[in-house]
Structure formats: structure tokens, C-alpha cells
Design an enzyme around this catalytic site. Structure first.
Site, PDB file in Angstrom:
ATOM      1  N   LEU A  56       0.408  -1.412   0.165  1.00 41.18           N
ATOM      2  CA  LEU A  56      -0.092  -0.031   0.140  1.00 41.18           C
ATOM      3  C   LEU A  56       0.356   0.854  -0.132  1.00 41.18           C
ATOM      4  CD1 LEU A  56      -2.673  -0.794   2.775  1.00 41.18           C
ATOM      5  CD2 LEU A  56      -3.157  -1.154   0.124  1.00 41.18           C
ATOM      6  N   ASP A  57       0.914   1.693  -0.553  1.00 42.98           N
ATOM      7  CA  ASP A  57       1.350   4.051  -0.559  1.00 42.98           C
ATOM      8  C   ASP A  57       1.803   3.839   1.800  1.00 42.98           C
ATOM      9  OD1 ASP A  57       0.912   3.949  -3.569  1.00 42.98           O
ATOM     10  OD2 ASP A  57      -0.040   5.219  -3.116  1.00 42.98           O
ATOM     11  N   MET A  58       2.376   4.498   0.614  1.00 42.83           N
ATOM     12  CA  MET A  58       2.772   4.733   2.237  1.00 42.83           C
ATOM     13  C   MET A  58       1.839   6.048   3.128  1.00 42.83           C
ATOM     14  SD  MET A  58       5.933   7.620   3.804  1.00 42.83           S
ATOM     15  CE  MET A  58       4.944   9.138   3.794  1.00 42.83           C
ATOM     16  N   THR A  60      -1.483   5.259   2.885  1.00 40.84           N
ATOM     17  CA  THR A  60      -2.709   4.659   2.435  1.00 40.84           C
ATOM     18  C   THR A  60      -2.703   3.971   3.491  1.00 40.84           C
ATOM     19  OG1 THR A  60      -2.733   4.606   0.080  1.00 40.84           O
ATOM     20  CG2 THR A  60      -4.155   3.725   1.515  1.00 40.84           C
ATOM     21  N   SER A 248       4.794   1.587  -4.874  1.00 41.41           N
ATOM     22  CA  SER A 248       3.555   0.337  -4.710  1.00 41.41           C
ATOM     23  C   SER A 248       2.470   0.671  -5.910  1.00 41.41           C
ATOM     24  CB  SER A 248       3.986   0.727  -3.044  1.00 41.41           C
ATOM     25  OG  SER A 248       3.086   1.436  -3.187  1.00 41.41           O
TER      26      SER A 248
END
Length: 249
Positions: A56-58, A60, A248
Site C-alpha cells: 500500500l502507498d505510505m 494509505t 507501490s
């Protein structure tokens, strides 16, 4: 659910882990000594064998699965590649977004190829020529989003400015796909420090994007598994990483 240092375990068995990643924490280590703290390493202090399967994106938060063996990692990776793993996200976007072009199930679709914007990493951008096929399904949730307990808790952070609550179903998993696709509609996700204007960033103290549902066939038992993880979009107690830098899905 079991809570550990800055992450929660939603499911644990001998083969895999399902975790609730907090916002503003990397999924895997980044570049530089100050970017080594991440969910994978925190989990590996308890389960040293755990392997990251997806990211997951940082910024998110939400559900992420890790494998507890190389064989399970391989099986889950193949399931993700074959689009046999189903995910849902809840997001709060800037402005009033009307639902358009509904399909039979009430979804609208964004079909816009994406590519990493290398001169401006970690950003991505739409590129009809060089971009990889990228598909996002979305639908507007009722104004009373508390009626959706699997996505939002009753005390969720609601911005003061005009906003729309969305359920998102990514078909592909490109870097920053949901963020770029929604920005392309003119409705970036609230609190987006990469793709939002200063006014957008002032709407929320964090990115209002959360992975709220994960569904897959268990790689060892064959059982159909589904996990739901509602959010209130709480701000993490600390931000272990100063800025985004993770590419990501």
C-alpha cells in the site's frame, strides 16, 4: 484483532497474516537510513519468516496480506497477478462528484493508462501512449456513510469542505492508481500531499484513503476468505517517515 506496535493483526494462521497498516508508514524499506522503518520489518520482529506479497502507498491505511512461507508467497503472488484477489477501498474526495455512466451493478469506470513520472518520482501520471492499462471502478456512497460499517466507523473524520465519499474497486494495481485516477476527474482524494492543491491538503491531516476489504481463496485450505476493516481516518500517533518515496501498487 491483535494490536502490536503501530499495526494491528486482523488474521493470523500458520500460512498467512492479514494486517491493518497505519497511514504514513512504508510497506517495505525505502532508500536511506531514515526510511528503514516499515510495516514489513515491524512484522518480521514477531514473525521473522513473513514475506510481503503486495504493498500500500505510505499514506494509505488498511488491509495488507503477508505470507509465512516461500510457497504461500508464490501462490498469493500468482493470485494477485491473475486478479483473483479482490480489494475495496473507501476514499473521501474533494468536491461533489456526481455518479456517471453506471453499469448494471452501479459502478462507474476510469480507464486511463498510467506510467511512473520518473522526473517527478514517486508521482505517476496518465500517458495514453506509454502508460500501462489501468482500470478503476468507483461508486458514490450515501451521504450517511456511517451506514456502511465495513468501511467507516461512525466517528470517521469528515472534512468541513465539500466532499464525496467513494467506494473504489481497482481492477489493476498500478502505482498511485487510485490517487491519479481520481485527480484526473478533478476530484483528488482529500489530504493528498502529492496530487492535491494546498486547499485539498488542508481538508484533512492525512490522505483519506483506506483499504477496507480484502477477499481471496486461502492458498492452503482452499477456503474463501474475506476480511473487512472499517476506518475513522485517524491520524497516526507518529509519522516514522518524513516524506513519500515508495513506488507501490
Amino acid at each position: 484483532m491483535t494490536s502490536h506496535a503501530h499495526f494491528s493483526v486482523i488474521h493470523e494462521d500458520a500460512h498467512l497474516l492479514v494486517l491493518d497498516k497505519p497511514a504514513n508508514l512504508l510497506s517495505v524499506p525505502g532508500r536511506g537510513a531514515d526510511r528503514q522503518d516499515c510495516l514489513a520489518r515491524r512484522v518480521q520482529t514477531i514473525w521473522p519468516e513473513a514475506l510481503i506479497v503486495h504493498r500500500l502507498d505510505m499514506a494509505t491505511s488498511g488491509l495488507l496480506v503477508m505470507a509465512r512461507s516461500a510457497a504461500v508467497h508464490r501462490s498469493l503472488s500468482m493470485a494477485f497477478a491473475a486478479r483473483q484477489v479482490h480489494k475495496r477501498y473507501v476514499a473521501v474526495v474533494e468536491g461533489m462528484l456526481p455518479q456517471t455512466a453506471l453499469d448494471a451493478e452501479g459502478w462507474s469506470t476510469i480507464d486511463a493508462p498510467l506510467i511512473v513520472d520518473w522526473p517527478h518520482r514517486p508521482r505517476s501520471k496518465i500517458d495514453p501512449v506509454l502508460g500501462k492499462p489501468s482500470l478503476t471502478r468507483w461508486r458514490v456512497l450515501p451521504a450517511d456513510a456511517a451506514a456502511h460499517p465495513g468501511m467507516l466507523t461512525p466517528d470517521w473524520h469528515r472534512p468541513d469542505d465539500a466532499h464525496t465519499v467513494l467506494e473504489l474497486a481497482p481492477v489493476t494495481g498500478r502505482s498511485h492508481q487510485l490517487r491519479v485516477h481520481l485527480q484526473s476527474l478533478g476530484h483528488p482524494i482529500a489530504g493528498d500531499t502529492l496530487y492535491g492543491s494546498p486547499e485539498n491538503q488542508a481538508m484533512a491531516p492525512r490522505l483519506l484513503l483506506h483499504a477496507c476489504m480484502l477477499e481471496l481463496v486461502h492458498p492452503c485450505t482452499g477456503a474463501h476468505m474475506r476480511w473487512d476493516c472499517p476506518t475513522n481516518f485517524a491520524v497516526p500517533t507518529r509519522n516514522p517517515c518524513p516524506s513519500e518515496g515508495e513506488i507501490s501498487p
